[in-house]
Motif scaffolding. Structure first.
Motif, PDB file in Angstrom:
ATOM      1  N   ALA A 152      18.052   3.957-109.877  1.00  0.00           N
ATOM      2  CA  ALA A 152      18.737   4.207-111.140  1.00  0.00           C
ATOM      3  C   ALA A 152      17.924   3.731-112.345  1.00  0.00           C
ATOM      4  CB  ALA A 152      20.108   3.531-111.127  1.00  0.00           C
ATOM      5  N   SER A 153      17.182   2.635-112.179  1.00  0.00           N
ATOM      6  CA  SER A 153      16.415   2.094-113.305  1.00  0.00           C
ATOM      7  C   SER A 153      15.307   3.043-113.765  1.00  0.00           C
ATOM      8  CB  SER A 153      15.821   0.729-112.950  1.00  0.00           C
ATOM      9  OG  SER A 153      14.832   0.848-111.945  1.00  0.00           O
ATOM     10  N   GLU A 154      14.955   4.017-112.923  1.00  0.00           N
ATOM     11  CA  GLU A 154      13.930   4.996-113.294  1.00  0.00           C
ATOM     12  C   GLU A 154      14.514   6.202-114.021  1.00  0.00           C
ATOM     13  OE1 GLU A 154      10.644   4.864-112.809  1.00  0.00           O
ATOM     14  OE2 GLU A 154      10.704   2.881-111.865  1.00  0.00           O
ATOM     15  N   GLU A 155      15.834   6.335-113.994  1.00  0.00           N
ATOM     16  CA  GLU A 155      16.457   7.567-114.478  1.00  0.00           C
ATOM     17  C   GLU A 155      16.347   7.748-115.989  1.00  0.00           C
ATOM     18  OE1 GLU A 155      18.099  10.118-112.592  1.00  0.00           O
ATOM     19  OE2 GLU A 155      16.880   9.092-111.082  1.00  0.00           O
ATOM     20  N   ASN A 156      16.422   6.664-116.745  1.00  0.00           N
ATOM     21  CA  ASN A 156      16.405   6.790-118.207  1.00  0.00           C
ATOM     22  C   ASN A 156      15.271   5.982-118.840  1.00  0.00           C
ATOM     23  OD1 ASN A 156      18.498   8.627-118.704  1.00  0.00           O
ATOM     24  ND2 ASN A 156      20.056   7.031-118.465  1.00  0.00           N
ATOM     25  N   LYS A 157      14.149   5.909-118.162  1.00  0.00           N
ATOM     26  CA  LYS A 157      12.987   5.225-118.733  1.00  0.00           C
ATOM     27  C   LYS A 157      12.350   6.089-119.811  1.00  0.00           C
ATOM     28  CE  LYS A 157      10.895   1.877-115.654  1.00  0.00           C
ATOM     29  NZ  LYS A 157      10.507   0.984-116.734  1.00  0.00           N
ATOM     30  N   PRO A 158      11.759   5.444-120.847  1.00  0.00           N
ATOM     31  CA  PRO A 158      11.768   3.998-121.103  1.00  0.00           C
ATOM     32  C   PRO A 158      12.978   3.586-121.939  1.00  0.00           C
ATOM     33  CG  PRO A 158      10.324   5.105-122.659  1.00  0.00           C
ATOM     34  CD  PRO A 158      10.853   6.172-121.745  1.00  0.00           C
ATOM     35  N   ASN A 159      13.243   2.279-121.909  1.00  0.00           N
ATOM     36  CA  ASN A 159      14.249   1.650-122.760  1.00  0.00           C
ATOM     37  C   ASN A 159      15.631   2.276-122.571  1.00  0.00           C
ATOM     38  OD1 ASN A 159      15.199  -0.179-124.650  1.00  0.00           O
ATOM     39  ND2 ASN A 159      14.745   1.148-126.389  1.00  0.00           N
ATOM     40  N   GLY A 160      16.023   2.451-121.299  1.00  0.00           N
ATOM     41  CA  GLY A 160      17.322   3.043-121.035  1.00  0.00           C
ATOM     42  C   GLY A 160      18.062   2.338-119.917  1.00  0.00           C
ATOM     43  N   ILE A 161      19.260   2.793-119.665  1.00  0.00           N
ATOM     44  CA  ILE A 161      20.083   2.240-118.593  1.00  0.00           C
ATOM     45  C   ILE A 161      20.783   3.389-117.883  1.00  0.00           C
ATOM     46  CG2 ILE A 161      22.034   1.882-120.152  1.00  0.00           C
ATOM     47  CD1 ILE A 161      22.795  -0.578-118.471  1.00  0.00           C
ATOM     48  N   TYR A 162      20.959   3.234-116.582  1.00  0.00           N
ATOM     49  CA  TYR A 162      21.658   4.249-115.799  1.00  0.00           C
ATOM     50  C   TYR A 162      22.580   3.532-114.832  1.00  0.00           C
ATOM     51  CZ  TYR A 162      22.445   8.688-113.364  1.00  0.00           C
ATOM     52  OH  TYR A 162      23.013   9.818-112.834  1.00  0.00           O
ATOM     53  N   VAL A 163      23.822   3.977-114.779  1.00  0.00           N
ATOM     54  CA  VAL A 163      24.846   3.309-113.963  1.00  0.00           C
ATOM     55  C   VAL A 163      25.307   4.233-112.847  1.00  0.00           C
ATOM     56  CG1 VAL A 163      27.104   2.197-113.965  1.00  0.00           C
ATOM     57  CG2 VAL A 163      25.594   1.983-115.966  1.00  0.00           C
ATOM     58  N   VAL A 164      25.264   3.708-111.626  1.00  0.00           N
ATOM     59  CA  VAL A 164      25.809   4.425-110.470  1.00  0.00           C
ATOM     60  C   VAL A 164      27.051   3.657-110.024  1.00  0.00           C
ATOM     61  CG1 VAL A 164      25.392   5.339-108.165  1.00  0.00           C
ATOM     62  CG2 VAL A 164      23.497   5.166-109.794  1.00  0.00           C
ATOM     63  N   SER A 165      28.194   4.099-110.460  1.00  0.00           N
ATOM     64  CA  SER A 165      29.445   3.447-110.057  1.00  0.00           C
ATOM     65  C   SER A 165      29.789   3.861-108.624  1.00  0.00           C
ATOM     66  CB  SER A 165      30.573   3.841-111.019  1.00  0.00           C
ATOM     67  OG  SER A 165      30.694   5.250-111.093  1.00  0.00           O
ATOM     68  N   PRO A 166      30.630   3.099-107.950  1.00  0.00           N
ATOM     69  CA  PRO A 166      30.951   3.408-106.549  1.00  0.00           C
ATOM     70  C   PRO A 166      31.421   4.845-106.330  1.00  0.00           C
ATOM     71  CG  PRO A 166      31.764   1.233-107.102  1.00  0.00           C
ATOM     72  CD  PRO A 166      31.265   1.830-108.374  1.00  0.00           C
ATOM     73  N   ASP A 167      32.167   5.395-107.269  1.00  0.00           N
ATOM     74  CA  ASP A 167      32.689   6.750-107.098  1.00  0.00           C
ATOM     75  C   ASP A 167      31.637   7.832-107.346  1.00  0.00           C
ATOM     76  OD1 ASP A 167      32.733   5.918-109.828  1.00  0.00           O
ATOM     77  OD2 ASP A 167      34.007   7.631-110.313  1.00  0.00           O
ATOM     78  N   ARG A 168      30.430   7.428-107.809  1.00  0.00           N
ATOM     79  CA  ARG A 168      29.366   8.395-108.082  1.00  0.00           C
ATOM     80  C   ARG A 168      28.234   8.351-107.052  1.00  0.00           C
ATOM     81  NH1 ARG A 168      26.360   7.726-112.367  1.00  0.00           N
ATOM     82  NH2 ARG A 168      25.794   9.931-112.321  1.00  0.00           N
TER      83      ARG A 168
END
Length: 355
Positions: A152-168
């Motif tokens: 997930a940390s690679e999904e919105n590079k650079p300077n981004g955040i990506y969240v994988v919640s349990p339901d996703r």
């Protein structure tokens, strides 16, 4: 269910150099060794990556891809100092920290009461603190396990955040390329592709018995990762598994005798490194590594509980005769595989310094 954050600094070494010298900010730069000394790229900034420049690439090849690339020698003491500063920021939010290198780490914030227990808000707070206090940006992945958080940390590079919640989780891993899975290296990927297995969907649809026949115990990990599962905890302590030294030579070694002449210096350097940890670890295997002028590499190991120059000499001769096949050698390395001495080993929490 855990709440795991993976923090990954954006092109860390290059970002530090751009911070120190703003004139470098908008031009392609790379931190690495000189081309005339067989140097290798450690990291590069995003303008350089647009040309195809990547870490671990030979500097000479990087300059062919990007003739205007500026090579910066780097300042490891400065990088380590900033890394310690970042680690202090992590400690404000959790004690469960697993450093992976100077510029990335896992954090377990499952039991944190900060920000009402929101891992997403904690990750953003950490990124904000890092930027305010160092002037550098970091990307973050937030997920229920380490495997998903790192991807997930690679999904919105650079300077981004990506969240994988349990339901996703199911959607996130639905058709993921297998090279993203933990433990899948080049050789394993080639074997998977030869079996027409390219994505996590292919693994989920495959007969488990077939996978175990082809990959043994590793099949279990393939299947679990393909469903987004990973039970590994954040490890705040680490046992060293090996120690090694290697050298890339300005001129290729064309004969075994040339390699043999380099062995004594490497052996001495390895002995000096091992002496610092010899009270905590014992040697269980010796290994010799060759990297050829076509950039393929090979390693040969043998079980041995001694620090033995003679064993290294025999290994070098054997691997050179059996695997060089007329190729020139650009790099030679020696290593010890280790086991902890149980009565002496006292694990300590890692810093973000190089081990």
């Amino acid at each position: 269910m855990r709440k795991i954050i993976h923090i990954d600094m954006d092109c860390f070494f290059a970002a530090v150099e751009m911070r120190e010298n703003p004139e470098l900010k908008d031009i392609p730069i790379a931190v690495g060794g000189r081309a005339d000394r067989r140097g290798v790229i450690a990291t590069c900034n995003y303008p350089a990556r647009k040309y195809g420049v990547r870490s671990a690439m030979a500097t000479s090849y990087a300059l062919k891809l990007c003739p205007v690339l500026k090579i910066v020698p780097g300042n490891m003491d400065l990088y380590k100092s900033i890394s310690r500063q970042i680690r202090q920021i992590f400690n404000r939010y959790t004690e469960l920290i697993e450093p992976l290198s100077l510029d990335e780490a896992y954090l377990d914030v499952t039991d944190s009461k900060l920000y009402c227990g929101s891992a997403t808000l904690i990750a953003n707070a950490i990124r904000r603190d890092i930027f305010n206090e160092t002037g550098l940006t970091a990307s973050a992945g937030v997920a229920p396990n380490k495997f998903l958080a790192k991807i997930a940390s690679e999904e919105n590079k650079p300077n981004g955040i990506y969240v994988v919640s349990p339901d996703r989780i199911k959607d996130f891993v639905a058709c993921m390329a297998l090279q993203k899975l933990h433990g899948v290296g080049k050789a394993t990927l080639e074997k998977l592709h030869a079996l027409n297995l390219y994505t996590t969907e292919d693994i989920r649809n495959a007969d488990p018995q077939f996978l175990f026949e082809k990959f043994g115990r590793f099949a279990e990990g393939l299947i679990r990762r393909s469903h987004g599962q990973d039970d590994r905890p954040v490890e705040t302590q680490r046992i060293r598994k090996s120690i090694g030294v290697e050298h890339t030579y300005a001129k290729d070694l064309t004969e075994y005798t040339q390699g043999a002449e380099k062995l004594a210096d490497l052996y001495k350097e390895l002995g000096n490194r091992f002496s610092c940890i010899s009270e905590q670890y014992k040697v269980v295997k010796l290994g010799v590594k060759l990297k050829f002028n076509d950039f393929n590499q090979t390693t040969m190991e043998t079980t041995c509980q001694l620090q033995s120059f003679e064993v290294f000499s025999r290994l070098l001769q054997q691997v050179w005769q059996e695997r060089a096949r007329g190729r020139k050698v650009r790099l030679l390395g020696l290593s010890y595989m280790l086991e902890p001495i149980q009565d002496a080993y006292r694990p300590e929490q890692l810093s973000l310094n190089f081990a």
